[in-house]
Design an enzyme around this catalytic site. Structure first.
Site, PDB file in Angstrom:
ATOM      1  N   GLU A  28      65.860  18.435  40.048  1.00 12.17           N
ATOM      2  CA  GLU A  28      64.491  17.975  39.820  1.00 12.17           C
ATOM      3  C   GLU A  28      64.400  16.524  40.263  1.00 12.17           C
ATOM      4  OE1 GLU A  28      62.647  20.369  38.462  1.00 12.17           O
ATOM      5  OE2 GLU A  28      60.718  19.389  38.069  1.00 12.17           O
ATOM      6  N   LYS A  42      61.543  31.099  32.894  1.00 11.70           N
ATOM      7  CA  LYS A  42      61.019  29.807  32.455  1.00 11.70           C
ATOM      8  C   LYS A  42      60.223  30.063  31.185  1.00 11.70           C
ATOM      9  CE  LYS A  42      57.392  30.274  35.908  1.00 11.70           C
ATOM     10  NZ  LYS A  42      56.907  29.776  37.190  1.00 11.70           N
ATOM     11  N   LYS A 101      63.375  22.221  31.192  1.00 14.58           N
ATOM     12  CA  LYS A 101      62.606  22.318  32.433  1.00 14.58           C
ATOM     13  C   LYS A 101      61.904  20.985  32.589  1.00 14.58           C
ATOM     14  CE  LYS A 101      59.239  25.379  34.703  1.00 14.58           C
ATOM     15  NZ  LYS A 101      59.014  24.402  35.711  1.00 14.58           N
TER      16      LYS A 101
END
Lengths: 531, 334
Positions: free
Chosen positions: A269, A397, A224
């Site tokens: 991202e 997550k 992440k």
């Protein structure tokens, strides 16, 4: 405007989600076009009037109310629109009847920075307190009444018996007052044509894993990354970059818009190139570097060369006109990997899969992510389709554990919205040396969250009882309370006197038991910097 | 001869009348206390002597068990204290028994308002403007945004909501001393003669009001009745019970609250209030400023609440004023 104002009031005073949905749906049914479309746009933050800003309202008020009385009132209420609606002087003599929503919108659109000074007061004079509140909320574009854009869309869908996914799909291609959307949902006409438009698709989101585990046979792990989640869309010869909330941020990152010229909808991202995160090829700089680029409407050449952006791809929602969202993740991933070579390597790379033998091994890897300034791990079901929002069991997550430090409460300020009138914004500090040898506290951060409602009440009372100084809306406390503050990372910063800036600090625990001289020193915090 | 007004001293725990060796509304136990009214931020037990109106003494007996060492002073009556100080009790229009206290010493006149309002209230006599040199005024709603609408409008709102939901009840949170009885009396004045249901904590104070001649009409206790009895009726409880488990015994209650703070939307939101009723027993901004103009004192001392804004208003209008910092005054429930 009266009905819209009554709707806003009713929404403010209703806490149940279902009751809110029913209120909005009722309004949409009972209100004619185009008023209902404008109202829906206002509720979902879809309106923007160039001539009316929060500062416009403040300036108008300061011509009518003593500035000190204005700021004391604003501070108490915690909302500029509401304060202005309450303090607006009632007009003397006859006034025109209240305007309709669309009349209001037409007039607001016609205003410029000069005419607003005379025109907006005329509109305000035609309304009562609730009407003025609704007008200012609508005109300044930020409702902040606890209605998300999503709730507005769900209400629309429920009200007219259509699928909310369809509403989401068509929504972004249509401008307020959404006439085509009402024609379709309320009058049974053909749905709006959204082919060949670079539309935003709602993001797929993840639930926090909390304390659970998953079987890696079913789930795949990815890093992440600590940037901002974006969607890059190319259709009809045009490229758009959208933020997580669906805001169009193409102008802020023009190099990304130029980099995609093949029809596609990509999820990834946004990062700034550097050597920091992960150390892979095309490594990223820390979030601090990205922050230099955020929120800018125009970008200088210097910015573009100093902080060049790229997108680390997570997913493909569509490629070359084909919608991939119903495919399982594994298949989408294969398509994305095959597609990647066709994209410029300076602007795109692929988010790496984190290989682990089993969940325990993955946990070990996650432990080691601290130094890499990665936010944590994502766990995605291998067979998950790409669906809007958070669907239980599909994506998780798994953030790394936060960093913790003991700080001392120094200043407090009232919050706004639901926390209006409560002292809910806290500035805290660490010692610049040994507190027993005359060291002083230096502010290191601010936190607005992490406490329960009960703790908030307690903190509010604590602040009031331990105030030693007031600077306008800010209260200085007697520095007698220790907080354990949790945060994601800490960076060097020139903006703060302590030279440090924390990322996402929040109150982890109130340490009533811990004397303030035992709080941490700046050096401890500085040692946690990984820039 | 000492300096002007040196005989009266604002201290953190109350206003000290030095030559008389007594305190007004002290927040800790003292030998001799002059009490303006029965609310907990002004009245407390444990004083050696308590001097107040008969109504306030009755309230204090009920709430704080104040029995011994009491001295009753009727409205308009002047008593002589030690050190050549005299005290006159004058209606303040806040709640049953509430008084302003006029203190006179060496030709100097000081009025302490306690809490007050200027609207008519069927449960207590109206505020009387009393000329003085120093006017010590409350400022609970001392911000220009606080303008209380006519109570008739708020009653109409309440009754309209009740009529629209005949299968529910409207649960009104109201301060147990004063606000509750005023809301009931105003409902009667508005022509609502149905039984009104009370939370147990309200009962004794309502009975006390009735003993002092305030007609509240038919009252029932929630605990004596079933859900179905209360459908289509008004229920009154203290604000603290609004979101309490207690309210589960009520038929689909619509949550209302009678308070001046309801002027601000987020204040209502914070209490999960669905029907805010802007009803206050305190002066609103316009009443506070009008009262200072009418009393026209040489100097105003401002306390109890938002002193800064009223102080600013005094400056803007060339009136001498200062803010007092008294401890423990925060009337969040009104």
């Amino acid at each position: 405007m009266e009905q819209f104002a009554a709707l806003l009031d009713a929404l403010v005073y209703t806490s149940s989600r279902n009751a809110k949905l029913a209120l909005i749906a009722d309004y949409l049914h009972q209100t004619p076009d185009p008023d209902r479309g404008w109202a829906l746009a206002a509720l979902t933050d879809g309106l923007d009037f160039k001539a009316v800003k929060a500062s416009t309202i403040r300036n108008l008020m300061k011509e009518r109310v003593d500035p000190v009385l204005w700021s004391l009132s604003r501070d108490f209420v915690g909302d500029t629109a509401e304060t202005a609606s309450l303090l607006w002087p009632n007009p003397i003599g006859e006034t025109l009847p209240p305007p309709s929503v669309s009349e209001t919108v037409d007039m607001l659109q016609a205003m410029n920075r000069t005419s607003v000074i005379t025109e907006l007061p005329r509109l305000l004079d035609r309304l009562d307190v609730s009407g003025r509140y609704a007008l200012i909320k609508l005109a300044t574009g930020a409702m902040r009444i606890g209605i998300s854009a999503r709730l507005g869309k769900v209400a629309f869908a429920q009200g007219f018996g259509v699928s909310v996914d369809d509403v989401e799909e068509y929504w972004h291609g249509i401008a307020p007052p959404y006439t085509e959307l009402f024609d379709w949902a309320a009058h049974g006409k053909a749905p709006p044509d959204t082919e060949n438009m670079p539309l935003f698709r709602p993001f797929m989101l993840a639930h926090p894993l909390e304390d659970g585990t998953v079987d890696l046979a079913d789930y795949v792990a990815e890093w992440k990354w600590d940037g901002i989640r974006v969607q890059l869309v190319h259709a009809g010869g045009e490229t758009r970059l959208y933020s997580r909330s669906g805001d169009d941020i193409t102008a802020t990152f023009p190099e990304m818009a130029e980099a995609l010229t093949i029809p596609a909808v990509l999820d990834g991202e946004l990062l700034v190139q550097g050597q920091h995160q992960g150390g892979e090829t095309g490594g990223a700089a820390s979030f601090n570097a990205l922050q230099q680029r955020l929120g800018r409407k125009t970008v200088s050449k210097k910015m573009l060369s100093e902080f060049p952006a790229f997108v680390r791809l997570y997913d493909a929602l569509g490629l070359e006109g084909e919608d991939l969202r119903k495919l399982p993740w594994e298949q989408r991933r294969q398509r994305l990997e095959a597609f990647l070579p066709r994209l410029p390597a300076t602007r795109f790379d692929l988010s790496q899969i984190v290989e682990a033998r089993d969940f325990a091994h993955l946990a070990q890897i996650r432990e080691g992510t601290r130094a890499d300034a990665i936010e944590g791990l994502m766990l995605k079901r291998r067979d998950s389709p790409y669906v809007a929002g958070r669907k239980t069991g599909l994506w998780y997550k798994w953030k790394r554990d936060p960093l913790l430090i003991d700080c001392v409460l120094m200043y407090a300020q009232r919050g706004s919205g639901k926390r209006s009138s409560f002292y809910s914004d806290y500035t805290f500090g660490c010692w610049d040396g040994d507190p027993d040898k005359g060291a002083e506290l230096l502010p290191v951060g601010k936190a607005y969250s992490g406490f329960t409602d009960t703790e908030l009440k307690w903190l509010d009372k604590y602040v009031r009882q331990h105030t030693i100084n007031r600077f306008g809306p800010v209260r200085e406390t007697d520095k007698s309370l220790t907080f354990e503050v949790a945060f994601d990372s800490v960076h060097l910063s020139k903006r703060h006197k302590s030279g440090l800036a924390m990322r996402f600090p929040r109150i982890h625990r109130i340490r009533k038991d811990k004397p303030v001289h035992e709080a941490d020193r700046i050096d401890t915090l500085r040692a946690m910097v990984r820039d | 001869m000492s300096a002007p007004f040196s005989w009266i001293r604002p201290e953190p725990h109350g206003i000290h009348v030095v030559p008389a060796d007594c305190w007004i509304d002290p927040s800790r136990a003292v030998d001799r206390a002059l009490v303006t009214h029965g609310h907990a931020d002004h009245a407390r037990g444990g004083h050696g002597a308590t001097i107040a109106t008969p109504e306030t003494l009755a309230i204090m007996k009920l709430r704080y068990n104040t029995d011994e060492g009491t001295q009753a002073v009727h409205y308009g009556e002047t008593i002589t204290l030690l050190g050549n100080v005299s005290a006159t009790y004058i209606p303040a229009g806040h709640v049953l028994g509430s008084a302003q206290i006029l203190l006179e010493h060496a030709g100097e006149r000081v009025v302490v308002t306690g809490d007050y309002k200027r609207r008519t209230d069927p449960t207590c006599p109206p505020f009387e403007v009393t000329p003085c040199d120093i006017f010590i005024t409350e400022a609970t709603f001392g911000l220009p945004l606080f303008t209380h609408p006519p109570i008739e409008e708020e009653m109409a709102k309440l009754l309209a909501r009740l009529a629209a939901h005949p299968d529910s009840c409207v649960l009104v949170g109201a301060y147990a001393l004063g606000k509750a009885q005023r809301v009931i009396a105003e409902l009667r004045r508005a022509g609502h003669h149905e039984p009104i249901y009370l939370h147990g904590a309200m009962e004794k104070m309502c009975r006390l009001y009735e003993e002092f001649g305030v007609d509240l009409g038919p009252l029932r206790l929630v605990s004596d009745h079933t859900k179905d009895d209360m459908r289509g009726h008004i229920v009154i409880c203290p604000p603290s019970a609004l979101n309490d488990r207690w309210s589960r015994r009520l038929p689909d209650p619509i949550t209302a609250m009678a308070s001046g703070w309801m002027r601000v939307r987020q204040r209502a939101r914070q209490r999960n209030v669905e029907l805010p009723l802007i009803i206050s027993d305190h002066a609103d901004w316009n009443e506070l400023t009008r009262t200072i103009e009418e009393v026209n004192p040489a100097e105003s001392w401002i306390t109890h609440g938002r002193e800064e804004a009223l102080l600013r208003w005094c400056q803007l209008h060339q009136r001498r004023a200062r803010a007092l910092a008294l401890v423990g005054y925060e009337d969040e429930d009104d």
